[in-house]
Structures are given as structure tokens and as C-alpha cells.
Design an enzyme around this catalytic site. Structure first.
Site, PDB file in Angstrom:
ATOM      1  CG  HIS A  79      -2.020  -1.005   1.467  1.00  0.00           C
ATOM      2  ND1 HIS A  79      -1.518  -2.249   2.138  1.00  0.00           N
ATOM      3  CD2 HIS A  79      -3.183  -1.446   0.911  1.00  0.00           C
ATOM      4  CE1 HIS A  79      -2.548  -3.301   1.982  1.00  0.00           C
ATOM      5  NE2 HIS A  79      -3.369  -2.563   1.210  1.00  0.00           N
ATOM      6  CG  HIS A 129      -7.221   1.752   1.747  1.00  0.00           C
ATOM      7  ND1 HIS A 129      -5.935   1.747   1.299  1.00  0.00           N
ATOM      8  CD2 HIS A 129      -7.758   0.658   1.666  1.00  0.00           C
ATOM      9  CE1 HIS A 129      -5.800   0.471   0.588  1.00  0.00           C
ATOM     10  NE2 HIS A 129      -6.855  -0.207   1.043  1.00  0.00           N
ATOM     11  CD  GLU A 131      -3.465   3.198  -3.385  1.00  0.00           C
ATOM     12  OE1 GLU A 131      -3.828   3.796  -4.208  1.00  0.00           O
ATOM     13  OE2 GLU A 131      -3.846   1.769  -3.361  1.00  0.00           O
ATOM     14  CB  THR A 167      -4.167   1.713  -7.127  1.00  0.00           C
ATOM     15  OG1 THR A 167      -3.734   1.013  -6.030  1.00  0.00           O
ATOM     16  CG2 THR A 167      -2.827   2.855  -7.278  1.00  0.00           C
ATOM     17  CB  CYS A 195      -3.679  -1.151 -10.348  1.00  0.00           C
ATOM     18  SG  CYS A 195      -2.712  -2.409 -10.632  1.00  0.00           S
ATOM     19  CB  SER A 223     -10.196  -6.509   0.353  1.00  0.00           C
ATOM     20  OG  SER A 223      -9.893  -6.233  -1.133  1.00  0.00           O
ATOM     21  CB  SER A 224     -10.676  -0.747  -1.084  1.00  0.00           C
ATOM     22  OG  SER A 224     -10.842  -0.269   0.121  1.00  0.00           O
ATOM     23  CG  ASN A 225      -9.422  -5.610  -5.475  1.00  0.00           C
ATOM     24  OD1 ASN A 225      -9.200  -6.851  -5.221  1.00  0.00           O
ATOM     25  ND2 ASN A 225      -9.811  -5.125  -6.936  1.00  0.00           N
ATOM     26  CB  SER A 267      -5.922  -8.469  -0.752  1.00  0.00           C
ATOM     27  OG  SER A 267      -7.428  -8.606  -0.540  1.00  0.00           O
TER      28      SER A 267
END
Length: 283
Positions: A79, A129, A131, A167, A195, A223-225, A267
Site C-alpha cells: 500500500h 485506507h 494507501e 489504485t 491499476c 479489502s477495498s478491491n 488480496s
């Protein structure tokens, strides 16, 4: 195979992104040599993977604990970190094992360049977060962060600003926000800093989930993703279930002969998805 004859397939494009792989490989190499290693925050937003590495000697510390640490090695996860972390390490004679993702580092540099040029900076990202904290740090905390455009309704936005994104956010959502802000009359310089390994999964996942009766989306709750990709799965296959560990499996949702797809976040370790597959095939 169990009595229900469940047909289970793992999405081979799911699992760790290259940034997470790099950080974990680096951690495991040092753990094998030294027997322990400090890591600033969870190395990845997946409790099962963190627990696996803790068992090997990984010691998770907070930023407050970093202040009291001296003469040790500390891993910076994918991150990335704010400049203050590097200053603390220098003062405390800490060796930083920097596993910051190259995509995140590039974004940090771009934001710092914008800030140094006196641009007003707005970041689409999750509050708090890791990052995003690192990105804000490049602006000495001056950047405005929002995770939903409704937050900007009452914000004192300048007429002209530069827009960046965390990202791991949704590409579609970023461009939707960009257009909405232009429609509101703002002069925006928008930078798509999502990303591509993340955005490609966002784009391709719907093809995978369409082939199954039910989808298990395996991800850590932080996890945001994971949240972004789960919504993609749910949109294209309503029979999608968010799950973090095999303890949460509810076998009553499956019918005999079901075709089940397993997908995960950037992740989510492949070994965990394989564990889910093995459990389902016992049923």
C-alpha cells in the site's frame, strides 16, 4: 466428491496481484533467514493470509509502535507509506524493507509533483485506507479525500482541481464521478490512476461468473478491491455470496449438481480459494 456432486471451478485470474506477491515473497524470504520480521500494518487485507504469516514470525505493528522501535527491520507493505514513516525510520535506525507496489509509488510521485506545483488535489479513495493515507502524506495532508460523490455536495471545492484515484477503485465509477463533476461546472484535470491489473479483473469477471449457478466471492472484509469486485460479480450473477473463511460456509444454499464458481480479490490467496473448493467437493 460428496453426495451433492457439486462442480466447483476457481477463477484462475483471481488471487494476489503482483504487488501483493512481491510483498509476501519479500516477507517470507526474511522470515526464513531471521525467524521474525516487523510489518507496518496488515501485510494484506486478508486475515487468513496474515495469520499464516504470523505463524512464521511476522509481527504486525502500528504507526505508534513504530515510533518506539529501534534498530530493527520493518516491512512496508504494498500500500505504500507517507514521508513521515521514512523520517521515523531514519531517526530510529530502522531498516525499511520497502515492498511498496510500483503502481502506488508512481501515483505517490505524481501527487507530490502536483502538490509541489500548487495544484488543488482531490482523491477518490476510501477514508483511512493505508494507501490513501500514504497518498495524502505526499500533500502534507492538504488533499481532499472522498469515497462517494455525495460527500462533495457540501465540500468547499475549488473551481479548478486535479482528480486522482486510489489504485484499487472501480474504473467505471471513477469516470462516472469525473463526468458528474464536469457537468457541475468544475475545471478538472482527471488522472486515471487505477491499476490495470485491478481494472482488467473488473472488466473480465462478468464473463466468468455468467457460467455458474452460484458464485462464492472470497475476500477479506477490509479489502477495498474485494468490495468493488464483489459488486461486479453480484451485478452479473445475483447468486453471489461474499465470504471470508470456510467457517462461514452455509451448505444449505447449494443444490445437488450446482455449478459453483469461486473468485477472489487481489488480496485473496489462491490457497484459500482451493480450501473452499475442497470443502465444497466434500459435500
Amino acid at each position: 466428491m460428496g453426495a451433492h456432486q457439486l462442480q466447483v471451478t476457481i477463477d484462475q485470474d483471481s488471487g494476489f496481484c503482483f504487488g501483493v506477491v512481491y510483498a509476501i515473497d519479500m516477507a517470507e524470504e526474511i522470515l526464513a533467514e531471521d525467524g521474525y520480521l516487523y510489518c507496518l500494518g496488515d501485510i494484506v487485507h486478508n486475515d487468513e493470509e496474515v495469520d499464516r504469516l504470523k505463524a512464521k514470525g511476522l509481527r504486525i505493528i502500528s504507526h505508534d509502535e513504530l515510533q518506539t522501535l529501534h534498530n530493527e527491520k520493518v516491512l512496508i507493505r504494498a500500500h505504500g507509506e507517507a514521508p513521515e514513516t521514512y523520517r521515523t525510520a531514519l531517526q530510529n535506525n530502522i531498516i525499511l524493507i520497502d515492498a511498496s507496489c510500483p503502481v502506488v509509488l508512481k501515483l505517490q510521485n505524481r501527487i507530490k509533483t502536483s502538490h509541489d506545483a500548487d495544484e488543488n488535489i482531490v482523491i477518490f479513495g476510501k477514508h483511512g485506507h493505508a494507501e490513501v493515507i500514504g497518498l495524502q502524506g505526499q500533500t502534507n495532508g492538504d488533499a481532499l479525500v472522498f469515497q462517494d460523490i455525495t460527500e462533495l455536495d457540501k465540500a468547499d471545492l475549488p473551481q479548478k482541481f486535479t482528480l486522482y484515484s486510489q489504485t484499487t477503485k472501480s474504473t467505471a465509477k471513477f469516470y462516472q464521478i469525473k463526468q458528474e463533476l464536469i457537468d457541475r461546472g468544475y475545471d478538472i484535470k482527471a488522472n486515471d490512476t487505477i491499476c490495470r491489473q485491478v481494472s482488467n479483473r473488473d472488466k473480465d469477471l462478468h464473463k466468468f461468473v455468467a457460467n455458474f449457478d452460484k458464485i462464492l466471492f472470497v475476500s477479506g472484509k477490509k479489502s477495498s478491491n474485494g468490495k468493488v469486485l464483489y459488486e461486479v460479480c453480484k451485478k452479473h450473477n445475483p447468486n453471489t455470496y461474499f465470504i471470508s473463511s470456510t467457517d462461514e460456509l452455509d451448505m444449505s444454499i447449494f443444490a445437488p449438481g450446482d455449478k459453483i464458481g469461486i473468485a477472489g480479490a487481489t488480496s485473496t490467496p489462491m490457497w484459500l480459494m482451493q480450501e473452499f473448493k475442497a470443502e465444497l467437493e466434500k459435500y
